[in-house]
Design an enzyme around this catalytic site. Structure first.
Site, PDB file in Angstrom:
ATOM      1  N   SER B 327       0.798  -1.231   0.000  1.00  0.00           N
ATOM      2  CA  SER B 327       0.000   0.000   0.000  1.00  0.00           C
ATOM      3  C   SER B 327       0.827   1.276   0.000  1.00  0.00           C
ATOM      4  CB  SER B 327      -0.930   0.007   1.199  1.00  0.00           C
ATOM      5  OG  SER B 327      -1.775  -1.116   1.136  1.00  0.00           O
ATOM      6  N   HIS B 370     -15.188   0.259   2.965  1.00  0.00           N
ATOM      7  CA  HIS B 370     -14.937   1.538   3.613  1.00  0.00           C
ATOM      8  C   HIS B 370     -16.090   2.526   3.416  1.00  0.00           C
ATOM      9  CE1 HIS B 370     -10.757   0.011   3.392  1.00  0.00           C
ATOM     10  NE2 HIS B 370     -10.658   0.654   4.558  1.00  0.00           N
ATOM     11  N   CYS B 383      -7.636   2.309   1.448  1.00  0.00           N
ATOM     12  CA  CYS B 383      -8.715   1.595   0.767  1.00  0.00           C
ATOM     13  C   CYS B 383      -8.243   1.080  -0.588  1.00  0.00           C
ATOM     14  CB  CYS B 383      -9.915   2.525   0.593  1.00  0.00           C
ATOM     15  SG  CYS B 383     -11.234   1.755  -0.365  1.00  0.00           S
TER      16      CYS B 383
END
Lengths: 360, 612
Positions: B327, B370, B383
């Site tokens: 991420s 989310h 997300c």
């Protein structure tokens, strides 16, 4: 006194004696440069003194004496060579010396002279009987005369000296002349002997021959001597490194630098110029001996002088050739240069005999 | 008859002329060959005789020391004692006693009592046969007890002596092993290239290798005239060695120590940079190794142990370890989207926990989704669905353009050897590498930092610095005297600030992925978590007593990049923990502690146990 007058009479060729002493002086000078004030120089001077005494001693006899006693010398030499094998002193992998008090006698040096005298007698006999040029029978006789010497020295083992015997005999034979058919047969025989002999050589002898053929193969073992000797000669360049400045000899890179390998020592210090001078002197020496041969009044004197001269010639050529790497390394000294008592005294005797043979 | 004889004699004597000619020829050959040796090849043989005569002995220069930025010594030299033997004396006695040298008491005592390697000793004695006076090195760096043994047995050890030399030492051992590196004996290749003398030490890895020329100094030599046996006769010439230069590094000892402490029992790496200059404050790779094993020649046993170790302690993971960024890569994708105007930061995307693309379903890490997500929330809560959409709009090559721009997929230029480039995939790259087209689905995976992309911790530290300093790339460096290089990428400040603010949220926002693990009281930290997934089908699951055990080798690696303080950043950190699970749980606390340690050092953080 009468004898002495005879010795130094004008009938002697003093030119060859002069060259002889000149080369000897160069030899002593070179030795002096190797070991400053060393025992070798002093001893070599002593050998020369003894040599001169022997030289004068030889001159006090006439050639008839040597002709009559030739077989005594011959048998005596063989006896000494046998003695070497029994009680001889081992040095450098070979039995070459007999210890007599403080001296080490190398009988093979004197055996060469005995052989030359014997050959002179044999060839005189041939010539009287009209058996020249040599046929097969004569060649076999010559071979038989050489054989004891050859075998006894080869057993020491001293291949160099054994080779000298053969070369001296061959020289005299060629001088006398050999029938064509016999010559071909002899050459064939030589090949066979060479082939069979190879298988009976000691490893170090084989190595020497291999090293001669390809010195760079193993520079630290068999080829070492040849390579270092060549480097010594070559590094002298044109003018040499200067007296006593040769590093190859001073730092012991040359093996046997005062005996068999004294030529590289000299060549390193004096360069090509020095080599030319030395080889010229040797050439003059040999040509003088040839001139002396011409004065021989009978076949016996002629053959003997040729045989004796051949001893000098082959020693010089083989020694210089081997140090340059042109010939395999065989332990043959350079006459008048190499340190060594027996060789030095033998050289004097040889020269004396040459002079005696042609004396009127 | 006499007349006949006379005739025969004259005829024979004529042959003497021929003999004279043969003699002349023989001498001519000798003179001619002499001319060849002495005049034509004279210079060559003269050179060989000089080579025989002169032996050159190297004089090694003292190697430059290495310091941290405060002057702590990271690499130094200390005197050691080496054991030599002059074989001549041994051989002489052996000849006298007619025994082979390996039966001589000197040989036996050296092997049995002093502990000299038997093979090494034999090898040296064999080599010593030709030149028995040349001293041979038989043991390097004697221990105290070995020295005492040699001293007490001196009377029995023929031709053996001890000589002092300098050996490299790393006082902090494992702590700086990867960054400082180590020295070792030169290889035969180096010797053949005539750059070094045998027996010299050169840097093999790390700073020791990179700055070897500077640290090594200039070697000197002494030439001696030697004889055929190797006796030194007299000195000929000498060249005095020049000491190597010292190297002052940007490293900070307490920070490095903290890093080591935090990585105790973990596998991974941490890089801490000054984001404004690129100075490396700490660089640690775990597990580490003892560099002091090398300067004296590492034993075969130790070498095998280090190489067989599955945790690969010899690899500097900080610059050579490559992992998918997970991420963390979302920072790059966000910036690319903003700059390319493919992304409206206020536009909200509804995350339902998964997204259908083609005939595949791409999941968000949060199964329940989310909900409505904008850029800020997308980064703060990481997300995946949000970034699937951004990635889809950008396409692979546009993302890669920004990845390259931000320093991924190429070396950062840190002054260390063996830096890895990592991989930034493009369509072209995939065609070349796999002979296959790029599938659109792969772009989605790529957008969340998974798949082909591979980065090193140092690259992510530079990336973190980029956001910290507000828009330029730094070249990380360890040499304190190196000039600072800044590369302004010309990306509008407002976009960078949007991402920066979201990075602050990751830690400060109570929904942030690292809120509970990286927050520090009194200092605002900005960061981003990441989880590098190793291709999932390689996960080998086993069941044992009902518990699922994930075999560690195929588990997930945890990332955390951060900088602090938020307003005026002084430190940027990248942490990777192999098999660390999710980034927030294992990597973030390490980054936090490093930052705290540094700010405490800077005097910005007063409380001792802040944030705990």
């Amino acid at each position: 006194m009468r004898v002495n007058k005879g010795i130094l009479s004008k009938r002697l060729d003093l030119g060859v004696v002069f060259v002889f002493f000149l080369i000897s002086a160069i030899g002593l000078f070179t030795l002096a440069g190797i070991y400053e004030g060393s025992i070798f120089l002093k001893r070599q001077i002593l050998w020369h003194v003894i040599g001169i005494a022997a030289f004068l001693g030889v001159l006090s006899f006439d050639r008839k004496f040597f002709r009559e006693w030739v077989w005594f010398f011959y048998i005596g030499a063989i006896a000494l060579l046998i003695m070497v094998l029994i009680v001889g002193k081992v040095g450098k992998g070979a039995q070459r010396w007999i210890i007599i008090g403080p001296f080490r006698l190398q009988p093979s040096e004197f055996a060469k002279i005995a052989l030359a005298l014997a050959l002179g007698s044999v060839f005189e006999h041939f010539s009287v009987k009209g058996r020249i040029p040599l046929g097969l029978r004569e060649v076999l006789i010559v071979g038989a005369v050489c054989l004891p010497f050859f075998i006894l020295t080869a057993m020491q083992p001293d291949l160099g000296t054994a080779l000298i015997f053969v070369l001296v005999a061959a020289t005299v034979s060629f001088f006398a002349g050999i029938k064509r058919g016999t010559l071909v047969l002899c050459l064939l025989f030589a090949f066979v002997v060479a082939f069979v002999g190879w298988n009976h050589l000691k490893p170090y002898q084989k190595n020497r021959i291999i090293a001669f053929l390809d010195p760079k193969k193993d520079p630290y073992r068999t080829g070492y001597h040849i390579i270092q000797s060549r480097i010594a000669i070559g590094s002298g360049r044109l003018w040499g490194k200067g007296y006593m400045k040769g590093t190859q000899s001073r730092l012991n890179f040359i093996p046997e630098k005062h005996t068999d390998f004294i030529f590289p020592t000299f060549a390193e210090d004096w360069g090509f110029i020095g080599v030319c001078v030395l080889l010229f002197l040797y050439f003059v020496f040999i040509t003088r001996i040839i001139e002396i041969c011409k004065r021989a009044k009978n076949p016996y004197a002629l053959y003997t002088t040729v045989a004796l001269g051949a001893i000098f010639f082959w020693h010089i050529v083989i020694n210089v050739g081997m140090t340059m790497g042109l010939l395999p390394v065989v332990g043959v000294p350079l006459p008048l240069m190499s340190y060594g008592g027996s060789a030095t005294v033998a050289s004097y005797i040889t020269l004396g005999l040459i002079l005696v043979m042609v004396r009127e | 008859m006499p007349l006949d004889r006379e005739k025969q004699l004259t005829r024979l004597k004529k042959r003497l002329e021929g003999f004279g000619r043969v003699a002349f020829l023989a001498f001519a050959v000798l003179v001619g060959f002499s001319f060849y040796l002495q005049v034509i090849k004279g210079d060559y043989y003269y050179f060989l005789s000089e080579k025989n005569r002169i032996r050159v002995y190297p004089l090694f220069p003292p190697r430059g020391k290495i310091f941290d930025r405060e002057g702590n010594v990271l690499a130094t030299n200390y005197p050691t004692f080496d054991l030599y033997i002059v074989p001549y004396y041994l051989f002489k006695e052996c000849r006298k006693e007619k025994i082979p040298y390996w039966k001589h008491p000197t040989f036996r005592l050296l092997v049995k009592e002093v502990g000299v390697d038997e093979e090494r000793l034999k090898d040296n004695l064999e080599k010593g046969k030709r030149a028995p006076f040349v001293p041979r090195l038989i043991a390097k760096g004697l221990t105290e007890s070995q020295l005492a043994k040699v001293e007490s047995l001196k009377w029995a050890l023929r031709g053996v002596y001890v000589d002092a030399a300098e050996t490299r030492r790393y006082p902090y051992g494992e702590l700086f092993a990867h960054v400082v590196g180590y020295v070792g004996e030169v290889t035969e290749k180096d010797v053949k290239s005539l750059k070094f003398y045998p027996g010299d030490s050169v840097g093999k890895t790390g700073l020791e290798k990179y700055y070897d020329e500077l640290l090594h100094g200039i070697g000197g030599w002494e030439s001696w005239e030697v004889d055929a046996l190797g006796h030194r006769i007299k000195p000929v010439a000498k060249s005095i060695p020049t000491k190597g230069m010292d190297l002052k590094t940007t490293l900070l000892l307490p920070l490095q120590e903290k890093a080591k402490e935090l990585f105790e029992g973990k596998i991974g790496a941490v890089v801490a940079l000054d984001p404004n200059t690129g100075e490396v404050l700490a660089l640690y790779s775990s597990p580490s190794f003892d560099p002091n094993l090398f300067p004296r020649g590492i034993s075969v046993k130790d070498w095998k142990r280090l190489n067989r170790d599955k945790t690969r302690p010899m690899t500097n993971r900080a610059i050579s370890g490559t992992y998918p960024p997970g991420s963390v890569f979302k920072l790059v994708v966000a910036l690319a989207g903003l700059t390319e105007k493919k992304l409206n930061p206020w536009h909200k995307i509804n995350c339902t926990g998964a997204m259908r693309f083609g005939n595949r379903v791409f999941r968000c890490w949060k199964r329940q989704g989310h909900g409505k997500t904008d850029l800020y929330k997308g980064i703060v809560q990481s997300c995946d669905v949000y970034f699937y959409n951004v990635g889809k709009d950008l396409g692979v090559d546009l993302i890669s353009k920004y990845a390259f721009m931000l320093g991924l997929g190429k070396k950062t230029g840190i002054d260390l050897p063996y830096e890895a480039k990592g991989i930034v995939p493009t369509k072209k790259w995939k065609r070349k590498r796999f002979k296959a087209p790029w599938y659109p689905g792969e772009t989605l995976n790529y957008a969340i930092g998974q798949g082909y992309i591979n980065v090193t911790p140092i690259q992510l530290a530079v990336l973190s610095s980029f956001f910290a300093n507000g828009g330029y790339l730094v070249v990380p460096h360890l040499n304190l005297e190196e000039k600072v290089k800044k590369i302004d990428l010309g990306i509008p400040k407002r976009y960078i600030n949007l991402v920066r603010r979201a990075m602050l949220g990751v830690v400060e926002d109570e929904h942030g992925t690292a809120h509970w693990t990286a927050r520090l009281k009194g200092i605002k930290i900005a960061g981003k978590t990441g989880t590098a997934q190793v291709v999932s089908r390689e996960i080998e699951e086993r069941y044992k007593k009902g518990h699922r055990i994930v075999k560690k080798r195929y588990a997930e690696h945890a990332w955390f990049v951060a900088f602090a303080p938020y307003k005026k950043p002084l430190i940027a950190v990248a942490v990777v923990v192999e098999h660390g699970g999710h980034g927030s749980s294992s990597a973030a606390p390490i980054a936090k502690e490093i930052i705290a340690e540094y700010l405490r050092y800077k005097g910005l953080l007063k409380e001792k146990d802040a944030g705990k």
